[in-house]
Design a protein around this motif. Structure first.
Motif, PDB file in Angstrom:
ATOM      1  N   ALA A   9      35.027  36.494  44.998  1.00 55.07           N
ATOM      2  CA  ALA A   9      36.729  36.065  45.483  1.00 55.07           C
ATOM      3  C   ALA A   9      37.453  36.653  44.390  1.00 55.07           C
ATOM      4  N   LYS A  10      38.586  36.876  44.816  1.00 53.72           N
ATOM      5  CA  LYS A  10      39.623  37.588  44.000  1.00 53.72           C
ATOM      6  C   LYS A  10      40.033  36.516  43.291  1.00 53.72           C
ATOM      7  N   LEU A  11      40.482  36.659  41.978  1.00 55.21           N
ATOM      8  CA  LEU A  11      40.960  35.507  41.065  1.00 55.21           C
ATOM      9  C   LEU A  11      42.115  34.901  41.491  1.00 55.21           C
ATOM     10  N   HIS A  12      42.855  35.550  42.229  1.00 53.58           N
ATOM     11  CA  HIS A  12      44.238  34.888  42.764  1.00 53.58           C
ATOM     12  C   HIS A  12      43.841  33.752  43.816  1.00 53.58           C
ATOM     13  N   ASP A  13      42.768  33.959  44.373  1.00 60.84           N
ATOM     14  CA  ASP A  13      42.265  32.776  45.212  1.00 60.84           C
ATOM     15  C   ASP A  13      41.852  31.658  44.554  1.00 60.84           C
ATOM     16  N   LEU A  14      41.367  31.538  43.163  1.00 65.08           N
ATOM     17  CA  LEU A  14      40.809  30.560  42.638  1.00 65.08           C
ATOM     18  C   LEU A  14      41.737  30.089  41.369  1.00 65.08           C
ATOM     19  N   ALA A  15      42.852  30.878  41.158  1.00 61.52           N
ATOM     20  CA  ALA A  15      43.611  30.549  39.912  1.00 61.52           C
ATOM     21  C   ALA A  15      45.079  30.866  40.109  1.00 61.52           C
ATOM     22  N   SER A  16      46.024  30.653  39.222  1.00 59.78           N
ATOM     23  CA  SER A  16      47.293  31.184  38.941  1.00 59.78           C
ATOM     24  C   SER A  16      47.495  31.741  37.623  1.00 59.78           C
ATOM     25  N   ALA A  17      48.254  32.435  37.332  1.00 55.89           N
ATOM     26  CA  ALA A  17      48.485  32.942  36.213  1.00 55.89           C
ATOM     27  C   ALA A  17      50.116  32.960  35.559  1.00 55.89           C
ATOM     28  N   ARG A  18      50.229  32.681  34.451  1.00 58.89           N
ATOM     29  CA  ARG A  18      51.569  32.781  33.704  1.00 58.89           C
ATOM     30  C   ARG A  18      51.628  33.797  32.743  1.00 58.89           C
ATOM     31  N   ALA A  37      35.981  26.261  39.842  1.00 61.77           N
ATOM     32  CA  ALA A  37      36.399  27.544  39.699  1.00 61.77           C
ATOM     33  C   ALA A  37      36.570  27.794  38.145  1.00 61.77           C
ATOM     34  N   TYR A  38      37.274  26.982  37.420  1.00 56.17           N
ATOM     35  CA  TYR A  38      37.339  27.045  35.903  1.00 56.17           C
ATOM     36  C   TYR A  38      35.933  27.338  35.214  1.00 56.17           C
ATOM     37  N   ALA A  39      34.837  26.702  35.750  1.00 57.87           N
ATOM     38  CA  ALA A  39      33.607  27.216  35.264  1.00 57.87           C
ATOM     39  C   ALA A  39      33.043  28.658  35.456  1.00 57.87           C
ATOM     40  N   ALA A  40      33.559  29.140  36.610  1.00 54.62           N
ATOM     41  CA  ALA A  40      33.012  30.641  36.958  1.00 54.62           C
ATOM     42  C   ALA A  40      34.107  31.319  36.115  1.00 54.62           C
ATOM     43  N   ILE A  41      35.219  30.945  36.339  1.00 52.10           N
ATOM     44  CA  ILE A  41      36.300  31.855  35.542  1.00 52.10           C
ATOM     45  C   ILE A  41      35.870  31.873  34.058  1.00 52.10           C
ATOM     46  N   LYS A  42      35.683  30.814  33.313  1.00 53.52           N
ATOM     47  CA  LYS A  42      35.322  30.883  32.102  1.00 53.52           C
ATOM     48  C   LYS A  42      34.125  31.446  31.577  1.00 53.52           C
ATOM     49  N   ALA A  43      33.103  31.451  32.525  1.00 53.57           N
ATOM     50  CA  ALA A  43      31.905  32.144  32.416  1.00 53.57           C
ATOM     51  C   ALA A  43      31.874  33.853  32.352  1.00 53.57           C
ATOM     52  N   GLN A  44      33.096  34.227  33.294  1.00 55.14           N
ATOM     53  CA  GLN A  44      33.218  35.634  33.513  1.00 55.14           C
ATOM     54  C   GLN A  44      34.352  36.317  32.944  1.00 55.14           C
ATOM     55  N   LEU A  45      35.412  35.773  32.842  1.00 55.92           N
ATOM     56  CA  LEU A  45      36.474  36.203  32.427  1.00 55.92           C
ATOM     57  C   LEU A  45      36.631  36.206  30.773  1.00 55.92           C
ATOM     58  N   THR A  46      36.257  37.330  30.103  1.00 58.85           N
ATOM     59  CA  THR A  46      36.258  37.375  28.657  1.00 58.85           C
ATOM     60  C   THR A  46      36.977  38.540  28.207  1.00 58.85           C
ATOM     61  N   LEU A  98      50.560  42.134  33.713  1.00 56.87           N
ATOM     62  CA  LEU A  98      49.442  42.031  33.279  1.00 56.87           C
ATOM     63  C   LEU A  98      48.754  41.084  34.096  1.00 56.87           C
ATOM     64  N   SER A  99      49.548  39.901  34.209  1.00 52.47           N
ATOM     65  CA  SER A  99      48.946  38.761  34.899  1.00 52.47           C
ATOM     66  C   SER A  99      48.612  39.007  36.352  1.00 52.47           C
ATOM     67  N   TYR A 100      49.487  39.967  36.982  1.00 52.76           N
ATOM     68  CA  TYR A 100      49.027  40.381  38.301  1.00 52.76           C
ATOM     69  C   TYR A 100      47.672  41.309  38.191  1.00 52.76           C
ATOM     70  N   LEU A 101      47.616  42.152  37.358  1.00 47.99           N
ATOM     71  CA  LEU A 101      46.274  42.981  37.125  1.00 47.99           C
ATOM     72  C   LEU A 101      45.230  41.860  37.195  1.00 47.99           C
ATOM     73  N   LEU A 102      45.439  40.920  36.312  1.00 49.20           N
ATOM     74  CA  LEU A 102      44.124  39.931  36.185  1.00 49.20           C
ATOM     75  C   LEU A 102      43.785  39.162  37.469  1.00 49.20           C
ATOM     76  N   LEU A 103      44.748  38.853  38.191  1.00 45.10           N
ATOM     77  CA  LEU A 103      44.472  37.992  39.439  1.00 45.10           C
ATOM     78  C   LEU A 103      43.957  39.083  40.400  1.00 45.10           C
ATOM     79  N   GLY A 104      44.026  40.311  40.279  1.00 47.64           N
ATOM     80  CA  GLY A 104      43.250  41.264  41.354  1.00 47.64           C
ATOM     81  C   GLY A 104      41.757  41.326  40.872  1.00 47.64           C
TER      82      GLY A 104
END
Length: 112
Positions: A9-18, A37-46, A98-104
């Protein structure tokens, strides 16, 4: 036994960013919608993944701070804004870009 490939899934479907910026340093918070979603994001977004996916953008150190009570990760990226908003010729050098880049980015979901 059939092996299922992971769903993504795209990160923007699982989270928001500031995001915010100060000089040439960006601060980007990624806030998950759910604990799963937090568990998956935490494991992969490094920090390493950010630098690998956006090598031209994240040129300096990237630190990650975990905020589990908020289901959030905060990234502080130095040398990420082309010298800073006032110094850059880039029209989109703010931290929020940059937050928009991450959410993609794509995140693998458990339970394919």
């Amino acid at each position: 036994m059939t092996r299922h490939s992971p769903r993504t899934a795209k990160l923007h479907d699982l989270a928001s960013a500031r995001a915010g910026d100060k000089g040439d340093t960006a601060s980007i918070a990624v806030i998950a919608d759910t604990r799963e979603a937090y568990a998956a994001i935490k494991a992969q977004l490094t920090p390493e993944r950010l630098r690998a996916e956006f090598p031209d953008r994240f040129r300096g150190p990237v630190r990650r701070y975990e905020l589990p009570a908020l289901l959030a990760l905060n990234f502080v990226a130095e040398r990420a804004l082309d010298g800073g908003v006032n110094a850059s010729l880039n029209l989109d050098a703010h931290g929020k870009a940059l937050s928009y880049l991450l959410l993609g980015m794509e995140i693998e979901l458990p339970g394919g």
